[in-house]
Design a protein around this motif. Structure first.
Motif, PDB file in Angstrom:
ATOM      1  N   MET A 176       4.607  -7.773  -6.483  1.00  0.00           N
ATOM      2  CA  MET A 176       4.149  -6.389  -6.440  1.00  0.00           C
ATOM      3  C   MET A 176       4.441  -5.772  -5.077  1.00  0.00           C
ATOM      4  SD  MET A 176       0.036  -6.686  -5.737  1.00  0.00           S
ATOM      5  CE  MET A 176      -0.020  -4.988  -5.137  1.00  0.00           C
ATOM      6  N   ILE A 177       4.468  -4.445  -5.068  1.00  0.00           N
ATOM      7  CA  ILE A 177       4.440  -3.680  -3.823  1.00  0.00           C
ATOM      8  C   ILE A 177       3.196  -2.808  -3.860  1.00  0.00           C
ATOM      9  CG2 ILE A 177       6.915  -3.667  -3.377  1.00  0.00           C
ATOM     10  CD1 ILE A 177       7.059  -0.904  -4.661  1.00  0.00           C
ATOM     11  N   THR A 178       2.711  -2.400  -2.717  1.00  0.00           N
ATOM     12  CA  THR A 178       1.498  -1.588  -2.663  1.00  0.00           C
ATOM     13  C   THR A 178       1.783  -0.160  -3.130  1.00  0.00           C
ATOM     14  OG1 THR A 178       1.900  -0.882  -0.386  1.00  0.00           O
ATOM     15  CG2 THR A 178       0.698  -2.950  -0.709  1.00  0.00           C
ATOM     16  N   SER A 179       0.727   0.571  -3.418  1.00  0.00           N
ATOM     17  CA  SER A 179       0.884   1.965  -3.825  1.00  0.00           C
ATOM     18  C   SER A 179       1.569   2.791  -2.747  1.00  0.00           C
ATOM     19  CB  SER A 179      -0.486   2.580  -4.159  1.00  0.00           C
ATOM     20  OG  SER A 179      -1.056   1.967  -5.287  1.00  0.00           O
ATOM     21  N   SER A 180       1.247   2.504  -1.487  1.00  0.00           N
ATOM     22  CA  SER A 180       1.862   3.261  -0.393  1.00  0.00           C
ATOM     23  C   SER A 180       3.357   2.977  -0.324  1.00  0.00           C
ATOM     24  CB  SER A 180       1.194   2.921   0.936  1.00  0.00           C
ATOM     25  OG  SER A 180       1.329   1.538   1.227  1.00  0.00           O
ATOM     26  N   GLN A 181       3.755   1.719  -0.547  1.00  0.00           N
ATOM     27  CA  GLN A 181       5.185   1.392  -0.554  1.00  0.00           C
ATOM     28  C   GLN A 181       5.890   2.055  -1.733  1.00  0.00           C
ATOM     29  OE1 GLN A 181       4.613  -2.989  -0.433  1.00  0.00           O
ATOM     30  NE2 GLN A 181       5.999  -2.997   1.327  1.00  0.00           N
TER      31      GLN A 181
ATOM     32  N   THR B 139      -4.123   0.824 -10.255  1.00  0.00           N
ATOM     33  CA  THR B 139      -5.495   0.337 -10.114  1.00  0.00           C
ATOM     34  C   THR B 139      -5.626  -0.402  -8.783  1.00  0.00           C
ATOM     35  OG1 THR B 139      -4.894  -1.700 -11.295  1.00  0.00           O
ATOM     36  CG2 THR B 139      -5.806   0.104 -12.597  1.00  0.00           C
ATOM     37  N   GLY B 140      -6.862  -0.684  -8.407  1.00  0.00           N
ATOM     38  CA  GLY B 140      -7.108  -1.413  -7.171  1.00  0.00           C
ATOM     39  C   GLY B 140      -7.741  -0.527  -6.117  1.00  0.00           C
ATOM     40  N   PRO B 141      -8.138  -1.107  -4.998  1.00  0.00           N
ATOM     41  CA  PRO B 141      -8.783  -0.356  -3.915  1.00  0.00           C
ATOM     42  C   PRO B 141      -7.883   0.763  -3.388  1.00  0.00           C
ATOM     43  CG  PRO B 141      -8.992  -2.728  -3.574  1.00  0.00           C
ATOM     44  CD  PRO B 141      -8.043  -2.556  -4.701  1.00  0.00           C
ATOM     45  N   GLY B 142      -8.475   1.924  -3.187  1.00  0.00           N
ATOM     46  CA  GLY B 142      -7.737   3.059  -2.652  1.00  0.00           C
ATOM     47  C   GLY B 142      -6.958   3.848  -3.681  1.00  0.00           C
ATOM     48  N   ASN B 143      -7.003   3.438  -4.946  1.00  0.00           N
ATOM     49  CA  ASN B 143      -6.289   4.137  -6.010  1.00  0.00           C
ATOM     50  C   ASN B 143      -7.270   4.715  -7.023  1.00  0.00           C
ATOM     51  OD1 ASN B 143      -3.687   3.324  -4.997  1.00  0.00           O
ATOM     52  ND2 ASN B 143      -4.041   1.304  -5.914  1.00  0.00           N
ATOM     53  N   ALA B 144      -6.848   5.793  -7.681  1.00  0.00           N
ATOM     54  CA  ALA B 144      -7.703   6.436  -8.672  1.00  0.00           C
ATOM     55  C   ALA B 144      -7.762   5.644  -9.973  1.00  0.00           C
ATOM     56  CB  ALA B 144      -7.208   7.860  -8.957  1.00  0.00           C
ATOM     57  N   GLY B 145      -6.721   4.861 -10.266  1.00  0.00           N
ATOM     58  CA  GLY B 145      -6.720   4.026 -11.465  1.00  0.00           C
ATOM     59  C   GLY B 145      -6.704   4.811 -12.771  1.00  0.00           C
ATOM     60  N   LEU B 146      -6.072   5.977 -12.779  1.00  0.00           N
ATOM     61  CA  LEU B 146      -6.075   6.801 -13.996  1.00  0.00           C
ATOM     62  C   LEU B 146      -5.224   6.199 -15.112  1.00  0.00           C
ATOM     63  CD1 LEU B 146      -5.759  10.417 -12.508  1.00  0.00           C
ATOM     64  CD2 LEU B 146      -7.813   9.256 -13.322  1.00  0.00           C
TER      65      LEU B 146
ATOM     66  N   ILE C 172       4.445  15.256  -5.554  1.00  0.00           N
ATOM     67  CA  ILE C 172       4.048  14.593  -6.799  1.00  0.00           C
ATOM     68  C   ILE C 172       4.543  13.156  -6.814  1.00  0.00           C
ATOM     69  CG2 ILE C 172       4.388  14.603  -9.304  1.00  0.00           C
ATOM     70  CD1 ILE C 172       4.439  17.675  -9.123  1.00  0.00           C
ATOM     71  N   GLY C 173       5.793  12.947  -6.339  1.00  0.00           N
ATOM     72  CA  GLY C 173       6.322  11.589  -6.279  1.00  0.00           C
ATOM     73  C   GLY C 173       5.503  10.692  -5.371  1.00  0.00           C
ATOM     74  N   TYR C 174       4.982  11.256  -4.285  1.00  0.00           N
ATOM     75  CA  TYR C 174       4.204  10.464  -3.337  1.00  0.00           C
ATOM     76  C   TYR C 174       2.796  10.189  -3.864  1.00  0.00           C
ATOM     77  CZ  TYR C 174       2.519   8.711   1.140  1.00  0.00           C
ATOM     78  OH  TYR C 174       2.013   7.892   2.124  1.00  0.00           O
ATOM     79  N   ALA C 175       2.192  11.170  -4.540  1.00  0.00           N
ATOM     80  CA  ALA C 175       0.800  11.041  -4.963  1.00  0.00           C
ATOM     81  C   ALA C 175       0.633  10.216  -6.233  1.00  0.00           C
ATOM     82  CB  ALA C 175       0.198  12.433  -5.181  1.00  0.00           C
ATOM     83  N   THR C 176       1.655  10.198  -7.092  1.00  0.00           N
ATOM     84  CA  THR C 176       1.501   9.587  -8.414  1.00  0.00           C
ATOM     85  C   THR C 176       1.040   8.135  -8.387  1.00  0.00           C
ATOM     86  OG1 THR C 176       3.050  11.115  -9.451  1.00  0.00           O
ATOM     87  CG2 THR C 176       2.711   9.010 -10.542  1.00  0.00           C
ATOM     88  N   PRO C 177       1.622   7.235  -7.577  1.00  0.00           N
ATOM     89  CA  PRO C 177       1.129   5.847  -7.590  1.00  0.00           C
ATOM     90  C   PRO C 177      -0.351   5.740  -7.254  1.00  0.00           C
ATOM     91  CG  PRO C 177       3.252   5.962  -6.500  1.00  0.00           C
ATOM     92  CD  PRO C 177       2.806   7.381  -6.705  1.00  0.00           C
ATOM     93  N   TYR C 178      -0.833   6.582  -6.329  1.00  0.00           N
ATOM     94  CA  TYR C 178      -2.254   6.545  -5.991  1.00  0.00           C
ATOM     95  C   TYR C 178      -3.113   7.012  -7.158  1.00  0.00           C
ATOM     96  CZ  TYR C 178      -0.800   5.919  -1.133  1.00  0.00           C
ATOM     97  OH  TYR C 178      -0.254   5.434   0.026  1.00  0.00           O
ATOM     98  N   LEU C 179      -2.582   7.931  -7.963  1.00  0.00           N
ATOM     99  CA  LEU C 179      -3.318   8.417  -9.125  1.00  0.00           C
ATOM    100  C   LEU C 179      -3.332   7.396 -10.261  1.00  0.00           C
ATOM    101  CD1 LEU C 179      -1.983  12.102  -9.332  1.00  0.00           C
ATOM    102  CD2 LEU C 179      -4.255  11.379  -8.589  1.00  0.00           C
ATOM    103  N   VAL C 180      -2.227   6.697 -10.457  1.00  0.00           N
ATOM    104  CA  VAL C 180      -2.041   5.864 -11.650  1.00  0.00           C
ATOM    105  C   VAL C 180      -2.452   4.418 -11.430  1.00  0.00           C
ATOM    106  CG1 VAL C 180      -0.336   5.020 -13.306  1.00  0.00           C
ATOM    107  CG2 VAL C 180      -0.190   7.357 -12.465  1.00  0.00           C
TER     108      VAL C 180
END
Length: 537
Positions: free
Chosen positions: A72-77, A445-452, A435-443
């Motif tokens: 895996m890579i992190t949401s920020s990556q 799961t895990g700490p720091g993410n919205a997990g939608l 939108i490209g930057y925000a989407t992983p944080y929205l979608v």
């Protein structure tokens, strides 16, 4: 999906022989520019889901439900590697205009290919995440310059009889590039070495090579040459484009037209970006805001969620073959663009925008509702989700995809057109990046993410509902009007002028051949012949 600005310059060779070879060459190299653009945009979705790339750039994980490859890579990556291309493209688009005016349209395209090849080479040969990201930035710069220079070159060089096909073909080729990216990704996904992702990345070099070699044999834009005072070279360029000798009367007439148009632009004077936001009598402020927001709403339909993150999303949703599903969605995107190219003139821009947004809204809410009520093991339900996503893409491809760019190219008057269009394009790329930057944080799961996860489609459905409202109240219908006579400024007196000019001022001289001009062009051409002081409106 981002598109390319359509330059508002006139085409050439209205009455020249319809050289099939010239037309085919123009369309072919328009397509290669679009394919380069679309392929680079679409390839990242599959690469970031490949096991070898994740193993090299990411870290191991035991959460096989969310990360079936075991890496895996992190949401920020994920945010950075996906969206950084759009940031590079934003600056490339800004550089594209001055480069085109300094080096010429062909020169700018050569520079774009050089920068693009440098970026792709960095991505292909890298072994670290940081170098891959830097390569994406340089590739984005090249794509941004291409997205400005190629439409400008095509609109200035295309013979009139094929101009519509060339411009539409360029937009369609972007979708073909996305499809090719998904096909190549699907073909290499099962390789367990670096070739799995390096082959799809390196294939981009082919498009840059073909485009560069092809541009060597095509002439420079005659409009650019006239602007630089190189009239002999402009005549030679026009001769090649129209298959006529440089001293042919037809070529001389076209040259005079270009000179007159450039003189008219000079007489209007230079405008500033501030002028785009002035509340003038012809509502420049409203036009500018319409262009900016229609590009923003195009991105907020959520389409790039599918093209940037579709493979990973389908994978996490339990789809057995996410790469093949991505190919299917891109096939829909390619072929549903065709009815949009046909319907835009038959049904009108505003009507298609309204109904297209309503259709996408319905599909996205259904995806969200079904997605939260079924399990990932429900095969029938997952197939239904894929079908709804395809229907949603079909709605976008035939309406908001191409038509947002058509509207942007039609609503601005000449004196602020270049700057107002650049603001609209900037809006597109900035929202694309955001939108490209925000989407992983929205979608994710895990700490720091919205997990939608699939619930993100509730957001896209809501934004499509806002698109319906925006199109209904803010977008004019300009299907039957010229760029300079949109409903923002159309009056009864201007309509009367157009009718009078069309019947009274087509004399046996320069305006005798009526197939050369539309009514608005007759208006613009004749005003240059009317004595000063003559009342016009």
């Amino acid at each position: 999906m981002a598109g390319g600005p359509v330059a508002a310059s006139g085409s050439v060779g209205a009455n020249a022989p319809k050289s099939k070879l010239a037309g085919i060459l123009m369309v072919s190299f328009a397509c290669f520019g679009g394919i380069l653009y679309g392929y680079d945009t679409g390839t990242i979705s599959g690469i970031t889901a490949m096991k070898d790339w994740l193993r090299l750039m990411g870290k191991p994980t035991n959460d096989l439900a969310q990360h079936p490859t075991g890496y895996m890579i992190t949401s920020s990556q994920q945010s950075l590697v996906t969206s950084i291309l759009s940031l590079g493209t934003f600056f490339g688009a800004l550089f594209g205009s001055p480069l085109s005016d300094t080096l010429g349209r062909r020169g700018a395209i050569f520079v774009a290919c050089l920068v693009f090849v440098f970026g792709v080479s960095m991505q292909t040969g890298c072994h670290t995440f940081a170098l891959f990201v830097v390569g994406r930035v340089f590739a984005g710069l090249g794509v941004g310059i291409v997205s400005t220079a190629i439409p400008m070159y095509l609109s200035e060089c295309s013979p009139k009889w094929i101009r519509g096909a060339v411009v539409s073909g360029y937009q369609w080729a972007i979708t073909i590039g996305l499809l090719l990216a998904s096909v190549v990704n699907n073909a290499t996904q099962d390789r367990d070495d670096h070739s799995a992702w390096r082959i799809p990345t390196a294939v981009q070099l082919i498009w840059a090579f073909v485009l560069s070699v092809g541009m060597i044999w095509l002439p420079e834009s005659p409009r650019f040459l006239v602007k630089k005072g190189r009239l002999d070279a402009a005549a030679a360029s026009l001769g090649r484009l129209t298959s006529l000798p440089p001293n042919d009367p037809e070529v001389e007439f076209e040259l005079n037209d270009i000179q007159a148009a450039l003189k008219e632009e000079e007489e209007l004077g230079e405008s500033s970006y501030l002028d785009c936001f002035r509340p003038t009598h012809n509502k420049i402020l409203l036009r500018t805001l319409t262009g900016i927001f229609i590009q923003a709403w195009q991105q907020l339909t959520g389409i790039n969620f599918i093209f940037y993150y579709g493979t990973a999303f389908f994978q996490n949703s339990g789809i057995k073959d996410p790469f093949l599903t991505t190919v299917a969605t891109n096939i829909v995107n390619v072929f549903m663009t065709l009815p949009g190219m046909w319907g835009v003139e038959r049904f009108g821009r505003r009507t298609l925008l309204i109904w297209g947004a309503a259709w996408m809204c319905m599909c996205e809410f259904l995806v969200a509702i079904i997605g939260v009520t079924i399990s990932v093991q429900n095969t029938s339900g997952q197939k239904g989700l894929v079908a709804l996503v395809c229907l949603y893409i079909a709605g976008f491809a035939s309406t908001w995809g191409p038509i947002a760019w058509v509207i942007t190219g039609e609503i601005f008057p000449l004196n602020v057109r270049a700057k107002a269009m650049s603001l609209s394009v900037a809006s597109n790329w900035l929202w694309n990046f955001g939108i490209g930057y925000a989407t992983p944080y929205l979608v994710n799961t895990g700490p720091g993410n919205a997990g939608l996860q699939v619930k993100v489609f509730f957001i896209w459905g809501s934004t499509c509902a806002c698109c319906v409202i925006f199109a209904y109240f803010c977008v004019p219908e300009v299907r039957t009007l010229s760029i300079s006579l949109s409903p923002f400024s159309l009056s009864r007196s201007s309509l009367l002028i157009m009718a009078v000019l069309s019947f009274l001022y087509v004399d046996k001289g320069t305006l005798a051949r009526t197939d050369r001009y539309s009514i608005p062009e007759l208006h613009a051409t004749h005003l240059r012949q009317v004595p000063s002081g003559t009342p016009c409106q």
